[in-house]
Enzyme design. Sequence first.
Site, PDB file in Angstrom:
ATOM      1  CG  MET A  16      22.163  12.259   3.445  1.00  0.00           C
ATOM      2  SD  MET A  16      23.091  13.561   2.559  1.00  0.00           S
ATOM      3  CE  MET A  16      21.957  14.067   0.886  1.00  0.00           C
ATOM      4  CD  GLU A  19      -1.718  -2.338   1.449  1.00  0.00           C
ATOM      5  OE1 GLU A  19      -0.537  -2.738   1.801  1.00  0.00           O
ATOM      6  OE2 GLU A  19      -2.671  -3.254   1.782  1.00  0.00           O
ATOM      7  CE  LYS A  73     -17.352  -6.527   3.159  1.00  0.00           C
ATOM      8  NZ  LYS A  73     -16.536  -8.065   3.568  1.00  0.00           N
ATOM      9  CG  PHE A  81     -10.123  -9.880  11.214  1.00  0.00           C
ATOM     10  CD1 PHE A  81      -8.895 -10.415  11.566  1.00  0.00           C
ATOM     11  CD2 PHE A  81     -10.425  -9.915   9.651  1.00  0.00           C
ATOM     12  CE1 PHE A  81      -7.912 -10.882  10.646  1.00  0.00           C
ATOM     13  CE2 PHE A  81      -9.367 -10.189   8.953  1.00  0.00           C
ATOM     14  CZ  PHE A  81      -8.180 -10.569   9.393  1.00  0.00           C
ATOM     15  CD  GLN A  82      -7.461  -7.509   7.530  1.00  0.00           C
ATOM     16  OE1 GLN A  82      -8.334  -7.213   6.818  1.00  0.00           O
ATOM     17  NE2 GLN A  82      -6.219  -8.057   7.301  1.00  0.00           N
TER      18      GLN A  82
HETATM   19  C1  FAD Z   1      18.304  14.720   1.888  1.00  0.00           C
HETATM   20  C2  FAD Z   1      17.400  16.181   1.459  1.00  0.00           C
HETATM   21  C3  FAD Z   1      18.091  17.194   1.410  1.00  0.00           C
HETATM   22  C4  FAD Z   1      17.558  18.496   1.243  1.00  0.00           C
HETATM   23  N1  FAD Z   1      17.962  19.545   0.779  1.00  0.00           N
HETATM   24  C5  FAD Z   1      17.582  20.603   0.277  1.00  0.00           C
HETATM   25  C6  FAD Z   1      18.135  21.869  -0.313  1.00  0.00           C
HETATM   26  O1  FAD Z   1      19.450  21.766  -0.340  1.00  0.00           O
HETATM   27  N2  FAD Z   1      17.656  22.690  -0.825  1.00  0.00           N
HETATM   28  C7  FAD Z   1      16.281  22.586  -0.705  1.00  0.00           C
HETATM   29  O2  FAD Z   1      15.514  23.610  -1.244  1.00  0.00           O
HETATM   30  N3  FAD Z   1      15.511  21.486  -0.083  1.00  0.00           N
HETATM   31  C8  FAD Z   1      16.065  20.694   0.210  1.00  0.00           C
HETATM   32  N4  FAD Z   1      15.517  19.766   0.804  1.00  0.00           N
HETATM   33  C9  FAD Z   1      13.860  19.708   0.689  1.00  0.00           C
HETATM   34  C10 FAD Z   1      13.392  20.593   1.932  1.00  0.00           C
HETATM   35  O3  FAD Z   1      13.316  19.617   2.890  1.00  0.00           O
HETATM   36  C11 FAD Z   1      12.025  20.981   1.695  1.00  0.00           C
HETATM   37  O4  FAD Z   1      11.087  20.011   1.081  1.00  0.00           O
HETATM   38  C12 FAD Z   1      12.003  22.020   0.520  1.00  0.00           C
HETATM   39  O5  FAD Z   1      13.191  22.965   0.730  1.00  0.00           O
HETATM   40  C13 FAD Z   1      10.592  22.752   0.776  1.00  0.00           C
HETATM   41  O6  FAD Z   1      10.385  23.363  -0.490  1.00  0.00           O
HETATM   42  P1  FAD Z   1       9.408  24.746  -0.715  1.00  0.00           P
HETATM   43  O7  FAD Z   1       9.835  25.847   0.255  1.00  0.00           O
HETATM   44  O8  FAD Z   1       9.304  24.982  -2.294  1.00  0.00           O
HETATM   45  O9  FAD Z   1       7.949  24.509  -0.070  1.00  0.00           O
HETATM   46  P2  FAD Z   1       6.941  23.066  -0.440  1.00  0.00           P
HETATM   47  O10 FAD Z   1       6.900  22.040   0.539  1.00  0.00           O
HETATM   48  O11 FAD Z   1       7.130  22.739  -1.961  1.00  0.00           O
HETATM   49  O12 FAD Z   1       5.636  24.054  -0.026  1.00  0.00           O
HETATM   50  C14 FAD Z   1       5.062  24.847  -1.021  1.00  0.00           C
HETATM   51  C15 FAD Z   1       4.724  26.151  -0.282  1.00  0.00           C
HETATM   52  O13 FAD Z   1       3.671  26.950  -1.161  1.00  0.00           O
HETATM   53  C16 FAD Z   1       2.631  27.035  -0.631  1.00  0.00           C
HETATM   54  N5  FAD Z   1       1.608  26.951  -2.021  1.00  0.00           N
HETATM   55  C17 FAD Z   1       1.171  25.700  -2.280  1.00  0.00           C
HETATM   56  N6  FAD Z   1       0.229  25.899  -3.328  1.00  0.00           N
HETATM   57  C18 FAD Z   1       0.388  27.420  -3.362  1.00  0.00           C
HETATM   58  C19 FAD Z   1      -0.395  28.261  -4.225  1.00  0.00           C
HETATM   59  N7  FAD Z   1      -1.381  27.656  -5.439  1.00  0.00           N
HETATM   60  N8  FAD Z   1      -0.128  29.380  -4.355  1.00  0.00           N
HETATM   61  C20 FAD Z   1       0.606  30.073  -3.365  1.00  0.00           C
HETATM   62  N9  FAD Z   1       1.345  29.297  -2.511  1.00  0.00           N
HETATM   63  C21 FAD Z   1       1.074  27.817  -2.464  1.00  0.00           C
HETATM   64  C22 FAD Z   1       2.328  25.959   0.423  1.00  0.00           C
HETATM   65  O14 FAD Z   1       1.532  26.765   1.253  1.00  0.00           O
HETATM   66  C23 FAD Z   1       3.618  26.014   0.980  1.00  0.00           C
HETATM   67  O15 FAD Z   1       4.266  26.828   2.001  1.00  0.00           O
HETATM   68  C24 FAD Z   1      16.056  18.564   1.008  1.00  0.00           C
HETATM   69  C25 FAD Z   1      15.233  17.426   1.392  1.00  0.00           C
HETATM   70  C26 FAD Z   1      16.125  16.218   1.712  1.00  0.00           C
HETATM   71  C27 FAD Z   1      15.255  14.939   1.790  1.00  0.00           C
HETATM   72  C1  TPP Z   2      12.256   5.552   5.308  1.00  0.00           C
HETATM   73  C2  TPP Z   2      13.652   6.209   5.712  1.00  0.00           C
HETATM   74  N1  TPP Z   2      14.611   5.663   6.546  1.00  0.00           N
HETATM   75  C3  TPP Z   2      15.701   6.254   6.964  1.00  0.00           C
HETATM   76  C4  TPP Z   2      15.773   7.522   6.320  1.00  0.00           C
HETATM   77  C5  TPP Z   2      17.490   8.126   6.739  1.00  0.00           C
HETATM   78  N2  TPP Z   2      18.255   8.198   5.355  1.00  0.00           N
HETATM   79  C6  TPP Z   2      18.361   9.333   4.810  1.00  0.00           C
HETATM   80  S1  TPP Z   2      19.248   9.109   3.362  1.00  0.00           S
HETATM   81  C7  TPP Z   2      19.710   7.654   3.792  1.00  0.00           C
HETATM   82  C8  TPP Z   2      20.792   6.893   2.989  1.00  0.00           C
HETATM   83  C9  TPP Z   2      20.179   6.662   1.657  1.00  0.00           C
HETATM   84  O1  TPP Z   2      21.101   5.664   0.870  1.00  0.00           O
HETATM   85  P1  TPP Z   2      21.002   5.327  -0.560  1.00  0.00           P
HETATM   86  O2  TPP Z   2      19.507   4.949  -1.032  1.00  0.00           O
HETATM   87  O3  TPP Z   2      22.124   4.117  -0.885  1.00  0.00           O
HETATM   88  O4  TPP Z   2      21.193   6.433  -1.329  1.00  0.00           O
HETATM   89  P2  TPP Z   2      22.707   7.426  -1.306  1.00  0.00           P
HETATM   90  O5  TPP Z   2      22.617   8.328  -0.122  1.00  0.00           O
HETATM   91  O6  TPP Z   2      24.035   6.445  -0.935  1.00  0.00           O
HETATM   92  O7  TPP Z   2      22.772   7.924  -2.530  1.00  0.00           O
HETATM   93  C10 TPP Z   2      19.095   7.294   4.865  1.00  0.00           C
HETATM   94  C11 TPP Z   2      19.105   5.951   5.742  1.00  0.00           C
HETATM   95  C12 TPP Z   2      15.007   8.347   5.200  1.00  0.00           C
HETATM   96  N3  TPP Z   2      15.382   9.258   4.602  1.00  0.00           N
HETATM   97  N4  TPP Z   2      14.098   7.431   4.857  1.00  0.00           N
END
Ligand code: FAD
Ligand code: TPP
Lengths: 586, 170
Positions: free
Chosen positions: A483, A52, A164, A114-115
Amino acid sequence: MSNEMTGSEILLRALVEQDVEVIFGYPGGAVLPIYDALFQQNSLRHVLVRQEAGAVHAAEGYARSTGKVGVVLVTSGPGATNAVTGLTDALMDSIPIVCLTGQVPTHLIGNDAFQEADTTGITRPCTKHNYLVKDIKDLSQVVHEAFYVAKSGRPGPVVIDLPKDILQGKGGYTAAPREPRKSYRPQVKGDIRQIETAVELIAKAKRPLFYCGGGVVNSGPRASQLLTEFVRMTGHPCTLTLMGLGAFPASDKQYLGMVGMHGTYEANLAMYNCDVMVNIGARFDDRVTGKLSEFSPNSKKIHVDIDPSSINKNVRADVPIVGDVGHVLEDMMKVWKARQYSPERKALGEWWKRIEEWRARDCLHYERNDKIIKPQYALECLRDRIIGREDAFITTEVGQHQMWAAQFLPFEKPNRWMTSGGLGTMGYGLPAAMGVQVAHPDALVIDVAGESSILMNIQEMSTLAQYRLPVKVFILNNEYMGMVRQWQELLHGGRYSESYMESLPDFVKLAEAFGAVGLRASKPSEVGDLIDEMLAVDKPVIADILVDKAENCFPMIPSGAAHNEMLLGPDDQAAKPISEEGMVLV
Amino acid sequence: MSTEDAAERHTIAVLVDNEPGILARVVGLFSGRGYNIECLTVSEVDHEKALSRITLVTAGTPMVIEQIKAQLNRLVPVVAVRDLTDEGNHVETELALVKVTGKGEHRVEALRIADIFGAKVDDTTLESFVFRLDGQTEKVDRFISLMRPLGLCEVARTGVVAISRGKESI
Ligand SMILES: Cc1cc2nc3c(=O)[nH]c(=O)nc-3n(C[C@H](O)[C@H](O)[C@H](O)COP(=O)(O)OP(=O)(O)OC[C@H]3O[C@@H](n4cnc5c(N)ncnc54)[C@H](O)[C@@H]3O)c2cc1C
Ligand SMILES: Cc1ncc(C[n+]2csc(CCOP(=O)(O)OP(=O)(O)O)c2C)c(N)n1
Ligand SMILES: [Mg+2]
């Protein structure tokens, strides 16, 4: 009454009225009546996932790539709890989803039947809204309202819990109402006075920066078009968040690349040094702001967001504008033209000069190697082969590969980039790619993956085979949770606790076992040909690219640091130790 | 979030569609986001339109208070959110039932103080009273602390309900 239908029939009819074409789902006892009704109709397609969680991510990919609502159908109990991660992911990234969950019959609710699971209780904090339908009279209206709530305002996931006996009971159908619910009417038009103030600030800015995010993508393709026009009209630099990639064309000279923790040097320094920041649909996430007390200390901030709770949440806005990006940009451009504003050319020229100096640092530079495949090199090879293709869609898993994909792949248009930003859900990319491919059967859909992430939802390879969805899984295989390894290197003295991935499967054989094509490259010289072959195959592919195991992702703003304390590469890493405050941050 | 600003106490009135789970949504919002709830009251106020009113008292920096209101407004069944503290002029009251037990002098003194506070006696036995007192939180607090040495044994309080002064309405 002759127009009486079963609850399941009412449900499906409401879905059809809401323009649903595809449902991603998995059956079980509580939803058998819906599956029976599905069997007897032809308007709705059902894609049978293998878990799912995959259904919800697939619906997310479908939704993000089409702008439509993604629809999920799961059974009660474990079906619903398996959906929770996907729902949370959709909530964090503002993705419109309607998730139908089966429930035990109303007279058994609360009995530990159940479930049985308290689905509305469990999903209350991870949905935009949820419903438990207790009377068949309410069913059609609940479905219509759920779609309205999911897609209007700031989009998000909505759960409808369906006992259901409601599905099997009889009742009448009612069409969608013309007027939406009174208590939920998001504001789409921005306050014109605030918009005028904002445009004046923009026009007079000497060191402006557009900082735009996922909200532009949420608003629809027209918003991206307007943004592009407006930014070009002003001549200002523009940066995007991870969620915003594609909202402004990557090839444009005014584009500075991604901002934030792994964003470019020029984008982050522009953020630090600007005097007017124009935030359009971004939410000042901590990955972007870094240390809040030193975040863009000298700028006036304009913040356009449809959700008032995003404004003044982390960063105080000088000019807050609540409204839809598309509507607000339209008004901004009208004001700009009506008042015949023109940019501050001289000041802007100097600002651009500084930006070009930062750009000249070439922060995405990496050491090339002709023996070991650098992950960046693999992505450059991929980039060269998909550049200019309007029909290329990229999804990612989570980790270093995700950041490199964000840095190296070109996004010219919105809705072509699907990634888990807010929740950072490993296992997102493959099912999301599946959903994208269902929506765009002839497009090129690539999941840029890590070898660890891909194993989290690898079962969906079987779904790809069943529906002949030719998704390409492009694994940057470093045998590490890269990472995690990188953070351990930077923060924990190189003690690589549990981040090495032992006993990985043979991905080529694994592909074959799933009826897909498996390819492998272990030398830089093989990468280009591998990609050509991957793109030529009209089947699902797993490409196992054996990359450098020790490569780190740069640039990087360590947590707790400010934008001007960026690490540009391995040499910086040793020179700038991470603060204690930074250590506690995620 | 700016943490330098001092915490302020705010009384907020929330008008909601009276549907199952609405209280859980509001309370879950506060616990999930780490906001304070000092007290919360809820009751249906319009049966025909199925509207309930929640009055809550919370504390936080101005930025947190603003967030709380924005977050409450995001909830789909929330019809209106009013910050009565910001609006200034409002009436605020709560009701307390206070059980005091004892004999002799203490009993006489308890009754005397209750009289001064305008508390009603809702129940009495030869060894106990149940006083009913309404008024502002500080007054109820004061009454309870005066009863403490006089045999206070149980307190039930409704928490604050509040409404704006004048002819304007939510
Ligand atoms: C490993 C990792 C590293 C990351 N590193 C970075 C990084 O280096 N740089 C980075 O930028 N992010 C990074 N992120 C992502 C970060 O965590 C956020 O998800 C991201 O920065 C959020 O993007 P955003 O501000 O565009 O907001 P979003 O999460 O896309 O939110 C959208 C915003 O716009 C608003 N909105 C929605 N629809 C409308 C509309 N029609 N009109 C006006 N407003 C609207 C919402 O209310 C919300 O406030 C990383 C994520 C991971 C997993
Ligand atoms: C479901 C979940 N568990 C744990 C993490 C923490 N986490 C972030 S990046 C990462 C490693 C990802 O490894 P891989 O897919 O091999 O990517 P790489 O960084 O090596 O490119 C982990 C464990 C996560 N983001 N999501
Ligand atoms: Mg890896």
